[in-house]
Design an enzyme around this catalytic site. Structure first.
Site, PDB file in Angstrom:
ATOM      1  N   CYS A  50       1.146   7.416   0.605  1.00 16.10           N
ATOM      2  CA  CYS A  50       0.980   8.178  -0.641  1.00 16.10           C
ATOM      3  C   CYS A  50      -0.489   8.578  -0.817  1.00 16.10           C
ATOM      4  O   CYS A  50      -1.382   7.724  -0.819  1.00 16.10           O
ATOM      5  CB  CYS A  50       1.457   7.344  -1.828  1.00 16.10           C
ATOM      6  SG  CYS A  50       1.041   8.046  -3.437  1.00 16.10           S
ATOM      7  N   SER A  51      -0.736   9.863  -0.988  1.00 19.11           N
ATOM      8  CA  SER A  51      -2.116  10.346  -1.156  1.00 19.11           C
ATOM      9  C   SER A  51      -2.740   9.836  -2.451  1.00 19.11           C
ATOM     10  O   SER A  51      -3.939   9.535  -2.495  1.00 19.11           O
ATOM     11  CB  SER A  51      -2.130  11.880  -1.140  1.00 19.11           C
ATOM     12  OG  SER A  51      -1.318  12.410  -2.195  1.00 19.11           O
TER      13      SER A  51
END
Length: 386
Positions: free
Chosen positions: A79-80
């Site tokens: 997840c960024s």
């Protein structure tokens, strides 16, 4: 062809968290205004080290009962947004460790859970988006018979200064009178902290104003600062009411039914229809295709009643994107107009005369048949005598 689009519809829609029996578990969820942009630290290449404690299914309960306040970052490495939070989270955790030594003080501790490694632990806490910051308070997180916890979720800024400020407030809440005051700092006092969901269910009710052109009504999770794990999201739903147009009163429906007995049968076509997908069926989007036809009924009192009836076809579709419940609306260009007109007195007299004339005609035919039959019987009897 025109299409309509409305985003973040909240003014006319109400949401409630529900349990597995579809009963509300709390007050209405207040989404508030459109969320602002979440603030993060500037991207830098400096080393930040590991300040938070790694938690797993084996030590989570033990650690949560050791500290009055445990703040946990549930994240996913892919997840960024989790990766943007990580430096500031570790810095804040390191600062709080220095100010409140876990061995000497221990009133607050920051931890982290990798949901790709601890899938069941994250599912138990209803984590569906990353990163999710949860606040566990010792003594308040008592599980109920279904294993649910009662805790808070943090939705504030994610830069180091904001995190440290929030953690200081949490630590101060237990500094005066230990754990008792920790329970008094409820989420309603701070817009950045709200009750975390105790179940994964939600009841949605309200109305949406749409234009009379084709369009889509979509229920899906969206966030400008989270990534969602599609495999943890289930869009199963039960439709208790889905109608178009203004709500028709019982008296109005009675008036309409008097004119058209069959009308209203498709007014709420999806009533109590259930669309259920199981946990093994990941990434399932449920789509409904509705064909809507408008019917206007004008009673003899010159009262117009509008009724929108529709047909529905539903299907389950596997999608790599975040699952959703979609309603595709197609409004028919045709409209049915039904008008009730009172009949004149002359029309009544004409019908009455026709009925009387018909009765006399039928009576004459029956009399003629009976008379001829009797004559025939008499002739047969006379022929037998000779």
């Amino acid at each position: 062809m025109m299409f309509w689009e409305q985003l973040n519809v909240t003014k006319t829609v109400r949401k409630y968290s529900i349990d597995r029996n579809l009963n509300p578990t709390g007050p209405e969820f207040q989404s508030g205004p459109v969320p602002r942009v979440i603030k993060h630290d500037e991207l830098v290449d400096e080393e930040y080290g590991e300040g938070s404690l790694s938690l797993n299914a084996r030590n989570f309960d033990r650690i949560s009962h050791m500290h009055p306040v445990l703040v946990v970052n549930f994240f996913a490495p892919w997840c960024s947004w989790s990766n943007r939070l990580r430096p500031s989270w570790e810095k804040a955790a390191k600062i709080m460790r220095e100010r409140y030594d876990p061995e000497m003080d221990g009133r607050i501790l920051l931890g982290k859970v990798d949901c790709t490694e601890e899938n069941e632990l994250c599912r138990r806490n209803h984590i569906q988006g990353y990163p999710s910051i949860r606040i566990f308070r010792k003594g308040s997180d008592v599980r109920d018979e279904h294993g649910h916890h009662e805790h808070e979720a943090y939705y504030g800024d994610r830069d180091t200064d904001s995190l440290v400020t929030t953690m200081e407030e949490l630590a101060a809440s237990v500094s005066l009178e230990s754990q008792k005051l920790a329970l008094e700092d409820k989420s309603g006092k701070n817009p950045d902290k709200k009750p975390a969901p105790v179940t994964g269910g939600c009841r949605i009710e309200g109305f949406v104003l749409v234009k009379k052109v084709p369009g889509n009504l979509v229920f899906a999770a969206r966030s400008g600062s989270h990534s969602f794990d599609a495999s943890q999201m289930n869009m199963s739903h039960i439709i208790t009411r889905l109608t178009f147009g203004k709500k028709i009163t019982p008296k109005g429906m009675t008036d309409v039914s008097r004119v058209l007995p069959y009308i209203g049968q498709s007014h709420n076509k999806l009533y109590n229809q259930a669309y259920i997908t199981h946990r093994a069926d990941a990434n399932i989007t449920i789509e409904h295709y509705l064909q809507v036809v408008k019917t206007e009924v004008m009673t003899k009192a010159y009262k117009i009643i509008e009724d929108y009836e529709y047909t529905a076809h539903s299907s389950l579709i596997a999608s790599p994107a975040v699952p959703a419940a979609k309603f595709h609306l197609e409004l028919s260009p045709l409209q049915v107009l039904i008008e009730e007109k009172p009949k004149s007195f002359s029309h009544f007299l004409t019908n009455l005369c026709a009925i009387i004339g018909g009765v006399f005609t039928v009576a004459g035919i029956l009399d003629s048949i009976l008379h001829n039959t009797l004559r025939l019987i008499k002739k047969v009897e006379l022929g037998k005598n000779f």
